[in-house]
Structures are given as C-alpha cells and as structure tokens.
Design a protein around this motif. Sequence first.
Motif, PDB file in Angstrom:
ATOM      1  N   UNK A 178      71.597  36.416   0.884  1.00 41.56           N
ATOM      2  CA  UNK A 178      70.174  36.604   0.678  1.00 41.56           C
ATOM      3  C   UNK A 178      69.759  38.044   1.015  1.00 41.56           C
ATOM      4  N   UNK A 179      70.301  38.572   2.094  1.00 38.57           N
ATOM      5  CA  UNK A 179      69.947  39.940   2.458  1.00 38.57           C
ATOM      6  C   UNK A 179      70.442  40.929   1.396  1.00 38.57           C
ATOM      7  N   UNK A 180      71.652  40.697   0.909  1.00 43.16           N
ATOM      8  CA  UNK A 180      72.166  41.586  -0.131  1.00 43.16           C
ATOM      9  C   UNK A 180      71.297  41.501  -1.367  1.00 43.16           C
ATOM     10  N   UNK A 181      70.936  40.279  -1.732  1.00 42.97           N
ATOM     11  CA  UNK A 181      70.085  40.064  -2.901  1.00 42.97           C
ATOM     12  C   UNK A 181      68.740  40.753  -2.716  1.00 42.97           C
ATOM     13  N   UNK A 182      68.175  40.573  -1.509  1.00 41.32           N
ATOM     14  CA  UNK A 182      66.893  41.191  -1.205  1.00 41.32           C
ATOM     15  C   UNK A 182      66.992  42.702  -1.292  1.00 41.32           C
ATOM     16  N   UNK A 183      68.025  43.245  -0.706  1.00 41.08           N
ATOM     17  CA  UNK A 183      68.224  44.687  -0.710  1.00 41.08           C
ATOM     18  C   UNK A 183      68.328  45.207  -2.139  1.00 41.08           C
ATOM     19  N   UNK A 262      58.979  45.332  12.684  1.00 39.98           N
ATOM     20  CA  UNK A 262      58.434  46.360  11.811  1.00 39.98           C
ATOM     21  C   UNK A 262      58.353  45.872  10.389  1.00 39.98           C
ATOM     22  N   UNK A 263      57.122  45.653   9.941  1.00 47.47           N
ATOM     23  CA  UNK A 263      56.944  45.224   8.557  1.00 47.47           C
ATOM     24  C   UNK A 263      57.297  46.364   7.615  1.00 47.47           C
ATOM     25  N   UNK A 264      57.578  46.049   6.400  1.00 46.03           N
ATOM     26  CA  UNK A 264      57.777  47.069   5.387  1.00 46.03           C
ATOM     27  C   UNK A 264      59.009  47.935   5.627  1.00 46.03           C
ATOM     28  N   UNK A 265      59.875  47.537   6.563  1.00 40.98           N
ATOM     29  CA  UNK A 265      61.164  48.200   6.619  1.00 40.98           C
ATOM     30  C   UNK A 265      62.206  47.117   6.427  1.00 40.98           C
ATOM     31  N   UNK A 266      63.345  47.507   5.872  1.00 35.55           N
ATOM     32  CA  UNK A 266      64.363  46.495   5.634  1.00 35.55           C
ATOM     33  C   UNK A 266      65.016  46.066   6.935  1.00 35.55           C
ATOM     34  N   UNK A 267      65.208  47.046   7.805  1.00 30.23           N
ATOM     35  CA  UNK A 267      65.955  46.777   9.043  1.00 30.23           C
ATOM     36  C   UNK A 267      65.086  46.107  10.090  1.00 30.23           C
ATOM     37  N   UNK A 268      63.776  46.314   9.974  1.00 31.34           N
ATOM     38  CA  UNK A 268      62.865  45.837  11.010  1.00 31.34           C
ATOM     39  C   UNK A 268      63.000  44.370  11.376  1.00 31.34           C
ATOM     40  N   UNK A 269      62.879  43.467  10.394  1.00 35.56           N
ATOM     41  CA  UNK A 269      62.953  42.041  10.718  1.00 35.56           C
ATOM     42  C   UNK A 269      64.247  41.667  11.435  1.00 35.56           C
ATOM     43  N   UNK A 270      65.320  42.322  11.083  1.00 32.99           N
ATOM     44  CA  UNK A 270      66.583  42.016  11.752  1.00 32.99           C
ATOM     45  C   UNK A 270      66.453  42.335  13.230  1.00 32.99           C
ATOM     46  N   UNK A 271      65.867  43.479  13.487  1.00 32.24           N
ATOM     47  CA  UNK A 271      65.672  43.873  14.875  1.00 32.24           C
ATOM     48  C   UNK A 271      64.732  42.903  15.574  1.00 32.24           C
ATOM     49  N   UNK A 272      63.649  42.539  14.869  1.00 29.60           N
ATOM     50  CA  UNK A 272      62.681  41.605  15.437  1.00 29.60           C
ATOM     51  C   UNK A 272      63.326  40.262  15.754  1.00 29.60           C
ATOM     52  N   UNK A 273      64.239  39.840  14.887  1.00 30.46           N
ATOM     53  CA  UNK A 273      64.924  38.566  15.119  1.00 30.46           C
ATOM     54  C   UNK A 273      65.769  38.635  16.381  1.00 30.46           C
ATOM     55  N   UNK A 274      66.402  39.771  16.578  1.00 28.42           N
ATOM     56  CA  UNK A 274      67.229  39.928  17.771  1.00 28.42           C
ATOM     57  C   UNK A 274      66.360  39.862  19.024  1.00 28.42           C
ATOM     58  N   UNK A 275      65.227  40.566  18.971  1.00 23.94           N
ATOM     59  CA  UNK A 275      64.308  40.527  20.116  1.00 23.94           C
ATOM     60  C   UNK A 275      63.844  39.098  20.379  1.00 23.94           C
ATOM     61  N   UNK A 276      63.451  38.433  19.317  1.00 22.57           N
ATOM     62  CA  UNK A 276      62.977  37.055  19.453  1.00 22.57           C
ATOM     63  C   UNK A 276      64.061  36.157  20.028  1.00 22.57           C
ATOM     64  N   UNK A 277      65.268  36.325  19.519  1.00 27.60           N
ATOM     65  CA  UNK A 277      66.387  35.532  19.984  1.00 27.60           C
ATOM     66  C   UNK A 277      66.594  35.731  21.481  1.00 27.60           C
ATOM     67  N   UNK A 278      66.542  36.981  21.922  1.00 30.28           N
ATOM     68  CA  UNK A 278      66.746  37.268  23.339  1.00 30.28           C
ATOM     69  C   UNK A 278      65.631  36.649  24.176  1.00 30.28           C
ATOM     70  N   UNK A 279      64.396  36.783  23.687  1.00 28.93           N
ATOM     71  CA  UNK A 279      63.264  36.180  24.413  1.00 28.93           C
ATOM     72  C   UNK A 279      63.435  34.664  24.494  1.00 28.93           C
TER      73      UNK A 279
END
Lengths: 351, 298, 239
Positions: A178-183, A262-279
């Motif tokens: 899905x990420x590849x497709x999205x990219x 970070x909305x509107x960046x490709x990498x942002x949600x991945x980072x956000x997911x990691x933060x969320x996961x840690x929390x």
Amino acid sequence: MSRMPQFLVERWTVTGRLTAAVACTLVLLLALLPGFAGGLIVDKLTTLLVYILLASMWNLLAGYAGLVSVGQQVFFGLGAYFALRLVDLGIPPYLALLLGAGGAGLAAIPLSPFMLRLKGGEFAIAMWVVAEAVRIIVMFDPLVQGETGTSLIALNSFDPDLRRNLTFWLALGSTAMILALTFWLLRGRIGAAAQAIRDDEEAATSIGIGVMRVKQIIFVLAALGCALAGVVWLASAITFQPRTIFGVQWTVFMLFMALVGGLRTFEGPIFGAIVFFLLQEAFGDFGVWYLAGLGAVAVGFALFLPDGVWGAVRGRTGLELLPTGAQLSIGGEPVSARPRVPRPGPVKDPA
Amino acid sequence: MLDAALQGILLGGYYAVLAAGLSLMFGVIRFINLAHGDLAILGAYLVLFCAERFGLSPWLALVLVLPVMGLFGWVLQGALFARTMRGGFLLPLLTTFGLGAVLQNGMFGLFGSDARSLGNAIGSLSWESWQLPFGISLGKLPVITFGIAVFVLVALQLVLSHTRLGRAIRATSADAEAAELVGVDARTVHRAAAAIAVALAGLAGALLAMRALVNPYAGPAQLIFAFEAVVIGGIGSLWGTLVGGIILGVAQSFGSLLSPQWFQLAGHVVFLGVLGARLYFSHAGRRGGLRFLLTGAR
Amino acid sequence: MSLLSVENLVARHGLLTAVHDFSCTIEPGEVVAIVGANGAGKTTLFRAIAGVHTAAGGTIRLAGADITALPPHRRVAAGIAMVPEGRRLFSEMTVDENLRIACENGRRGSWTLATVLEALPQLQPLLRVPAGGLSGGQRQAVAIGRALMSNPALLLLDEVSLGLSPIAVAGLYESLAALKAGGTTTMVVVEQDLDRVLGFADRVICMLEGRAVLEGRASELSRSQIASAYFGLATGQVH
C-alpha cells in the motif's frame, strides 16, 4: 551570447534513491525477522505496521486530498467482517482475510460518488454515520452475535507461532504494497492533481483536472489500506467485537498520528505511528486518561510543532527522504531553500 | 403509527435543545466540539447530584446548574478552544475528543458507572400522560420537554434579534474581522456563545436524564444524534435544528417500532437520505439526474 | 501633536513584504489621499493601522499614544474607524442594525443615527432593508455611515469608489466633501480615481511596492509628477 544554463527537473534526489534502497532492504530484512526474533517482538511489530498503515491512509485522505473523514473505521471493520463471513463459507482464513479486505475496498466504490460530493464538515460526519450504520447492520448478522461479538476460531487451528508469523507477513506485505502504491500514485499526476484539489478545488477543475476521478481513486485506495489494517488486526486479536472494531477511536488515533507526524508529508505518518506506538506501549493501560493525554500531547504539538515532527524537520533542513515532488536544478546546482511545508490556514483568531 | 409520529415530534424537541448548542458553536466560532455530548451528560450528572444530595427538585437544580455550565463554557472557550483553533481545522477535533475522554473518566470516577435517571426525582411526571381523543396518549414529560425546547429557541431568537449581545454574535459569525472593525470584541463574543452552548448542552442532558437512563459514557451517542439533527436541519439555521430534530425524532420513533437497533439505524438512514436528496436537487438535478450522480461522470 | 503617526511600519503577507519601512504623519482635521497601483501596499497599510493585520515592525501612534499592540476593537475605542475595502457589511442584518452595532460598540460623540442620516439622507428609506439587498452605492453609504457611528477621530476610507457607477461616486464624494467641510473628521483616503481624489484631499502620498515615493500638497503636485511616482519613475520627496 552566453550559454543558457542547463535546467533539469529531477523526480529522484540522491537522498531519495538512498532511502528507497534502504526501505526495500528493510522490508526484506523484516520479512526474515520471524526467523530470529521472539514472538513478542513480532506481535508488537505487527501492531506497529497496522498503525503505520492507518496513519498513512488518513494522511492520504486528509493531507493530500483534503478529505477529513471521521469514519474510516467503517472499512477497518468491514474488511474484518467480510473475512469472518468468508471463513464461515469455508474459505481458508488467510485467503479470506485478503478477500475480505478487497471486498471492503470494493465497497468504497459505490459509496464514493455520494460521499465525495459532500462538503467538508458534512463529509466528515456522514462518514461517521455510515460507520455507525454499518456497525448496526453488521450486528444484525447472527454470526456476529450482537454486542458479544465473535472470534475467528478458524485461526486457532493454526500453530500459534505460525499464526503470528503469517499475520506479520500479511501486515508487512500489505503495508509495503500500500505504501509503495501510495508513493507511486503521489509522484504521478494523481498526486499533483490531489494537492491541487486540496488547495483550491475550483481552480483545479478550471484547469481540467477530473476532480471526482482523482478523489475516487484516493478514497478507494485509502479504504483498501484501512481494510487491510483491519483484517490484520482481526488476525492478530482473533476476536471481533463490533463496537471496538467499528469504534470512532480509530479515527482519533489516525488523526493523532497524522497530526503529530506531519500532514502532507509522506514520511510524517510513519513517524507519527511510531510515536503513537511508543505512547501506547508506555501508557496504554491508563484507560481513558490515556486518551485525554493524547489530546494534551496533540495540543502541545499544534502550538509548538504545527507541521508535526517530520514537517518541522523538513522545514528546517529541506530533507525529504522519499520525494513526491520535483527538484529543480539549474546548471547542475539544485535550487536551494525548499519552501516551508504549507500549513493549513488557521481560522482567523481575532484575538 | 400516529402515536409513534407524535412521540418522534416530541423527541425532536430534545434534539433541538441538544443540537442548538452545537450549531451555535459552529455558526459563531466555527468550532466543532466533539465533547458536546459529554458536556450534556455532565449537566445531567450535576442535576442528579443536586437532586440526590440535597433533595432539590430537578427543575430547581437546573436553575443552579445552568449558570455553572455557562461559566464552564466561558472558561473552556477562553482557556482551551480559542488556543486550539490556531492549530488549524484538525486540532479542535483532537482536543475536544480528549476533553470528552476527560469528562467521561471524571464522571465515572465521581459517580460510578451505574446508569442513573432523574425519573424518581420528578415523581409521577415521568409516566403521566394526557389522554386525547382517538386513543392517543401524550406523555406529560415529552410535551413539557418540547415546550421547553420551543421556549429556549424563541428566547435565543429574541436575544439574537434584539439585544446588543445578539447583534454582536450575528455580526461576528457573519464576518469576524468586520465586527472587530466596528468595535466588537470577538473574543468576548466567542466566550458568550460558548457559555450559551454549554448551558444548552447541560439543559439537554438534564432533559435526557428525566426520560431515560444515563451513564458516564453516553456522550458520544448523543453527539452523533446532535450532528444529525444539525445537518438535517441545515447547518447554521436556528429553527433548522428544531426541524432537523423533529425529522430525526420521527425517524427514530418509527424505527423503534421495528426493533431497538432500528431506533438508531432509522435515524442514520434518514440522515443519509436527506443528504442524498439535497445532493440530488442541487447537483444532479441540474446536470443529468441520477445517472450522473452514480457514474460520477463530469 | 499629530493625530496619527506611523513610524517605520513593516507589514508582511507570509514571505512577501507589503509595506516596507513606511512612515507618515496625519494632522488633525486634514484629508490625506494615499494613491498607488494595485499591490502597492495601500490596503495592507490601512489594515495594519486599523489593527486587523499584525505589523511585523514599526510603531503606530494615535494622538501620541502607542497603539501598535492594540487589537482592532480597542483601536476603535481609541478613535480609529475604517471603511474596509469591499465594504464588508453584515449582509443578513438590516441597514439599521449595521449602524446600531457600530453605535453600540463605538465611542460616544456627535454622530448618532439622526446625524448620520442627515449626512447620508439616502439611507433614510433603507433602514429596514437587509444590507445584502442594496446597490453598490447604497452599500458604500451604509459602510461610511457605519464607520461614522463609531465617532472616530480618524476615518480610514479604503477604495470607496470601487465598483460604483460614476453617478454613485459623485454622490459619495459630495457626502464626503460635506464631511470634510464640517472640519471635525480627519480622513485618510485610498483611491484609484486620481482626478476625484486630487480635488478632495489636502495632501497626497504615493505608494509603490510598499514604500512612500512621493508626498506633497495636492494643490502643489502636478499630474505628471504623480503619474511618474505612481509607475515608479519619480524621485519625489520620500520619507
């Protein structure tokens, strides 16, 4: 007469190529993970992958296409429900999971011409209502047993380790695909068109962009992504409880991850997911106070890091690991100073 | 059937009160408060507390609780909501959801998870009814609720039309910047609007607790009904929320004749239907009818 | 003491600087015209003076008091009123309500509903009409009347002739001339119609790309001087 400097528009930067290579390698390494890592790690990673998938899909909708949906959980739950039904018909579990997700993605298609014509706030609420309506309808199915819910018992016939690994590979494969497709989509015309639509729909129409078509593609892709996340969740948790799987808290989580990353960046949600996961790992047991804490963290981010963590990094350094835009270079020199990641205009606070 | 329709209309009164606050916040402040339902439940619990602890009649308790709710709304707007709006459209969604979670947990901590009701406190009012010809009976409480709803909306309309605050509110929601240019302090107007909205939520919650059981986690369900009423009636219209509430109430009422689940589902179906009809008449009707709508062709 | 003193004002739109280091003084009772091409920064300047646009630098003083940090509604209380570009009336509210709200939230003074209707008699029959249903000229009159109801010491008029027919513009300037004759209202006018405004104003400031490039008494400046400054060919008196 002086020689015209050479203009070059590059889609791939050096960093981009590097990251892509690293990402592919990472995926391959992760695929081998079950071979040498403990069951707990595989489980946790599966959860993380689900979060990454959800966050990216929400970002695709909201960040790139400007569609804020409070009802993505409908696809999350629908994929799982279809899978349950297919298993009941005798289809092997993992195949059922894939088909179920696909079915939920298909369900988005007839839904789209109606939903996508709604304006902002109406669209958001309508998606939530659809999710609620689908939940109630699903609960009519005797297989689901109403509030009690049911379980994907067929999975219990698998060896627990095998089940965990299969689920992990399903998660990894889905997320990577899905990420590849999205990219790929975002780098193409669709991506540019989507951003044009997000910024000014009327202007986009006036230059010939097929607004409906673009929105539909994104809507269906996001639905498919959420549905895959949902079936992975089902495979991992085995239990299917309508109120949980169709719950609006999934939207809140997606919102949080996209905002923080970070909305509107490709990498942002991945980072956000990691933060969320840690929390989640650290504070998940605190129940409802945890949700309140999430809200507080989000407030902090919005006030101090409104572009999200990745947006801030990108704003400062111009770093874009996986470029979805284009890089102009004149005479061999890349044009400097990537402009600030554009923020949504805040509603004017007269104070 | 007629009975269900009447019940639905009267239920619409409750929805109107619940939705009015939400609509006010969105219309004036452009703020979507996802904790609105939880604020209503908070109002209910405060009235319950007064009724049970001090033996006050719920109506008297309301007189005490509503100003407290209003003050709470004032503070929330100033301390929290106004700040989050700087973060764009999405942050308010996130923060108010978090606020809702705080409220739910707080009420659970203070009052426990048992479902409660004001039914006892209002005595016979909760089941008495008037007998009308043709075998129709109208519950007294629903009628009173509807009456309160109409009274509240009329009062609100009068405030908006004829008072200085009302003019300031209307101007701020039409054009906040132009309002500032004529000397209106938009911040104060926003706080006043929020105070009214939260007080209305509290009133709605108390009315809910009179006819049904409430528990600390009942907020979100009410929230979605409020949203439906607002959208059905037309965003931004005061009397629209009454119309929307009535349509929703009637749909739910007929739905409940089928089954308890259909109570909610009917509301959702009607909501989506209204949206669809609106789309049809505005978009497709001009461009090619139903086929256009379904195929998505331009 | 000057009524308005703008010192080294800087105002931006994101990365674009619309007003560069702009300074001027306005004396009580005078009428000053600010002219310039589109994009010269005139409206941004006005919005910064009125307070709806946050200045990035510089100071604004009203009758000696520093108002740079004041929000718009406090500047109204201090004595500034602006007739904004595009009128910005409350279209769902009646003319009467538009005037009333300014009266309720403005300063006390000689401008009341009665005196405003005297100055702008065309509004008398329109009091109960929703502002959105009026013609351009009528709306402009309401906008000016609304600003007057705040009893300002300083009246800012931003492009009041925009979108109006010549007859409407003529009528408007008649009313404004009467206002000027009263001697109590200091006005700063942004105007595209040079002929109009030269006959009306005492002083003219010409802006180009955010800076003042020409300044002088309207009676002393020639058309060609102004035209050159307007298009960026002048070396006139610059602050």
